[in-house]
Design a protein around this motif. Structure first.
Motif, PDB file in Angstrom:
ATOM      1  N   SER A   7     -17.414 -17.631  26.511  1.00 54.18           N
ATOM      2  CA  SER A   7     -18.064 -16.932  27.254  1.00 54.18           C
ATOM      3  C   SER A   7     -17.513 -17.539  28.857  1.00 54.18           C
ATOM      4  CB  SER A   7     -19.711 -17.573  27.274  1.00 54.18           C
ATOM      5  OG  SER A   7     -19.934 -18.098  27.558  1.00 54.18           O
ATOM      6  N   GLY A   8     -18.273 -16.664  29.688  1.00 55.31           N
ATOM      7  CA  GLY A   8     -17.073 -16.842  31.338  1.00 55.31           C
ATOM      8  C   GLY A   8     -16.868 -16.178  32.421  1.00 55.31           C
ATOM      9  N   GLY A   9     -15.547 -15.230  31.406  1.00 56.98           N
ATOM     10  CA  GLY A   9     -15.327 -14.479  31.100  1.00 56.98           C
ATOM     11  C   GLY A   9     -15.377 -13.419  33.350  1.00 56.98           C
ATOM     12  N   GLY A  10     -14.932 -13.242  34.094  1.00 54.98           N
ATOM     13  CA  GLY A  10     -15.149 -11.809  34.403  1.00 54.98           C
ATOM     14  C   GLY A  10     -14.559 -10.876  35.217  1.00 54.98           C
ATOM     15  N   LEU A  11     -14.840 -10.355  36.864  1.00 58.73           N
ATOM     16  CA  LEU A  11     -14.141  -9.771  37.845  1.00 58.73           C
ATOM     17  C   LEU A  11     -14.008 -11.111  38.936  1.00 58.73           C
ATOM     18  CD1 LEU A  11     -11.641  -8.076  39.230  1.00 58.73           C
ATOM     19  CD2 LEU A  11     -13.864  -6.649  39.382  1.00 58.73           C
ATOM     20  N   VAL A  12     -12.889 -11.587  39.958  1.00 58.39           N
ATOM     21  CA  VAL A  12     -13.428 -12.196  40.607  1.00 58.39           C
ATOM     22  C   VAL A  12     -12.097 -12.206  41.658  1.00 58.39           C
ATOM     23  CG1 VAL A  12     -11.599 -14.275  39.628  1.00 58.39           C
ATOM     24  CG2 VAL A  12     -13.470 -14.768  41.492  1.00 58.39           C
ATOM     25  N   GLN A  13     -12.339 -12.318  42.695  1.00 58.04           N
ATOM     26  CA  GLN A  13     -11.010 -11.606  43.991  1.00 58.04           C
ATOM     27  C   GLN A  13     -10.106 -12.655  44.000  1.00 58.04           C
ATOM     28  OE1 GLN A  13     -13.111 -11.267  47.348  1.00 58.04           O
ATOM     29  NE2 GLN A  13     -12.706  -9.122  47.591  1.00 58.04           N
ATOM     30  N   LEU A  80     -13.057 -24.890  30.699  1.00 55.98           N
ATOM     31  CA  LEU A  80     -12.205 -24.451  31.815  1.00 55.98           C
ATOM     32  C   LEU A  80     -12.176 -24.343  33.374  1.00 55.98           C
ATOM     33  CD1 LEU A  80      -9.198 -25.254  31.917  1.00 55.98           C
ATOM     34  CD2 LEU A  80      -9.104 -22.582  31.080  1.00 55.98           C
ATOM     35  N   HIS A  81     -12.692 -25.300  33.807  1.00 58.91           N
ATOM     36  CA  HIS A  81     -13.210 -24.769  35.664  1.00 58.91           C
ATOM     37  C   HIS A  81     -11.908 -24.483  35.968  1.00 58.91           C
ATOM     38  CE1 HIS A  81     -16.171 -27.577  34.823  1.00 58.91           C
ATOM     39  NE2 HIS A  81     -15.472 -28.049  33.752  1.00 58.91           N
ATOM     40  N   MET A  82     -11.917 -23.276  36.893  1.00 61.11           N
ATOM     41  CA  MET A  82     -10.457 -22.993  36.735  1.00 61.11           C
ATOM     42  C   MET A  82     -10.635 -22.160  38.741  1.00 61.11           C
ATOM     43  SD  MET A  82      -9.726 -19.833  33.924  1.00 61.11           S
ATOM     44  CE  MET A  82     -10.535 -18.871  34.279  1.00 61.11           C
ATOM     45  N   ASN A  83      -9.998 -22.674  39.228  1.00 64.81           N
ATOM     46  CA  ASN A  83      -9.871 -22.207  41.179  1.00 64.81           C
ATOM     47  C   ASN A  83      -9.051 -22.072  41.684  1.00 64.81           C
ATOM     48  OD1 ASN A  83     -12.571 -23.755  41.029  1.00 64.81           O
ATOM     49  ND2 ASN A  83     -11.021 -26.214  40.900  1.00 64.81           N
ATOM     50  N   ASN A  84      -9.083 -21.508  42.873  1.00 63.14           N
ATOM     51  CA  ASN A  84      -7.806 -20.986  43.476  1.00 63.14           C
ATOM     52  C   ASN A  84      -7.347 -19.927  42.426  1.00 63.14           C
ATOM     53  OD1 ASN A  84      -5.930 -19.799  45.511  1.00 63.14           O
ATOM     54  ND2 ASN A  84      -4.704 -22.187  44.651  1.00 63.14           N
ATOM     55  N   LEU A  85      -7.945 -18.834  42.143  1.00 64.70           N
ATOM     56  CA  LEU A  85      -7.602 -17.839  40.846  1.00 64.70           C
ATOM     57  C   LEU A  85      -6.570 -16.961  41.730  1.00 64.70           C
ATOM     58  CD1 LEU A  85     -10.787 -17.489  38.587  1.00 64.70           C
ATOM     59  CD2 LEU A  85      -8.069 -18.244  37.416  1.00 64.70           C
ATOM     60  N   THR A 109     -11.964 -14.282  26.334  1.00 65.96           N
ATOM     61  CA  THR A 109     -13.045 -13.448  26.743  1.00 65.96           C
ATOM     62  C   THR A 109     -11.856 -13.446  28.358  1.00 65.96           C
ATOM     63  OG1 THR A 109     -14.157 -14.549  28.649  1.00 65.96           O
ATOM     64  CG2 THR A 109     -13.353 -15.963  27.975  1.00 65.96           C
ATOM     65  N   GLN A 110     -12.291 -12.135  28.572  1.00 62.88           N
ATOM     66  CA  GLN A 110     -11.670 -11.504  30.106  1.00 62.88           C
ATOM     67  C   GLN A 110     -11.909 -12.341  30.685  1.00 62.88           C
ATOM     68  OE1 GLN A 110      -9.017  -9.223  29.065  1.00 62.88           O
ATOM     69  NE2 GLN A 110      -8.730  -9.530  31.490  1.00 62.88           N
ATOM     70  N   VAL A 111     -10.644 -12.639  31.834  1.00 63.73           N
ATOM     71  CA  VAL A 111     -10.398 -12.311  33.237  1.00 63.73           C
ATOM     72  C   VAL A 111      -9.672 -11.864  33.514  1.00 63.73           C
ATOM     73  CG1 VAL A 111      -9.563 -14.028  34.462  1.00 63.73           C
ATOM     74  CG2 VAL A 111     -11.040 -15.563  33.016  1.00 63.73           C
ATOM     75  N   THR A 112     -10.137 -11.546  34.758  1.00 63.92           N
ATOM     76  CA  THR A 112      -9.468 -10.271  35.584  1.00 63.92           C
ATOM     77  C   THR A 112      -9.260 -10.765  36.726  1.00 63.92           C
ATOM     78  OG1 THR A 112      -9.773  -8.489  34.366  1.00 63.92           O
ATOM     79  CG2 THR A 112      -9.188  -7.950  36.842  1.00 63.92           C
ATOM     80  N   VAL A 113      -8.405 -11.494  37.855  1.00 67.61           N
ATOM     81  CA  VAL A 113      -8.055 -11.317  39.074  1.00 67.61           C
ATOM     82  C   VAL A 113      -7.239 -10.412  40.312  1.00 67.61           C
ATOM     83  CG1 VAL A 113      -7.344 -13.621  40.878  1.00 67.61           C
ATOM     84  CG2 VAL A 113      -7.951 -13.917  38.403  1.00 67.61           C
ATOM     85  N   SER A 114      -8.546  -9.297  41.321  1.00 72.84           N
ATOM     86  CA  SER A 114      -7.883  -8.922  41.807  1.00 72.84           C
ATOM     87  C   SER A 114      -7.604  -9.371  43.347  1.00 72.84           C
ATOM     88  CB  SER A 114      -9.385  -7.600  42.022  1.00 72.84           C
ATOM     89  OG  SER A 114     -10.050  -9.114  43.181  1.00 72.84           O
ATOM     90  N   SER A 115      -6.230  -9.041  43.788  1.00 69.88           N
ATOM     91  CA  SER A 115      -5.480  -8.916  44.945  1.00 69.88           C
ATOM     92  C   SER A 115      -6.356  -8.411  45.896  1.00 69.88           C
ATOM     93  CB  SER A 115      -3.632  -9.164  44.768  1.00 69.88           C
ATOM     94  OG  SER A 115      -4.060  -7.383  44.859  1.00 69.88           O
TER      95      SER A 115
END
Length: 115
Positions: A7-13, A80-85, A109-115
């Protein structure tokens, strides 16, 4: 039998942070190792981080200094701690555990990073 639930995925800038969780059905220290993999669009599955119960951790070069792995044995959960994506981190992230010589996987779990 081992069950893993991410769990914990999502959309992030880009530049943002997320924390992924992987809840296991047994003590996380009972596994030979635990790991996070990812499958990005049009890419092959990639090992992101592997943390053996005994031995040294391994991180992909692309995430070193940005991602880190932690365990909460009381909760049978790893993180899994993810920084500066970055946009290239966009992928489905899978939790993996090795137990009695067998690989077990979560559903992803889907992780989407927008530019």
């Amino acid at each position: 039998q081992v069950h893993l639930v991410e769990s914990g995925g999502g959309l992030v800038q880009a530049g943002g942070s997320l924390r992924l969780s992987c809840a296991a059905s047994r003590n996380v220290y009972s596994f030979k190792s635990m790991a996070w993999y990812r499958l990005g669009p049009g890419k092959q599955r990639e090992l992101v981080a592997r943390v053996p119960t005994l031995g040294l951790s391994h991180y992909a070069e692309s995430v070193k200094g940005r991602f880190s792995f932690s365990r909460d044995n009381a909760e049978n959960t790893v993180y899994l701690h993810m920084n500066n994506l970055k946009p290239e981190d966009t992928a489905v992230y899978y939790c993996n555990a090795v137990y009695n010589g067998v690989d077990y996987w979560g559903q992803g779990t889907q992780v989407t990073v927008s530019s």
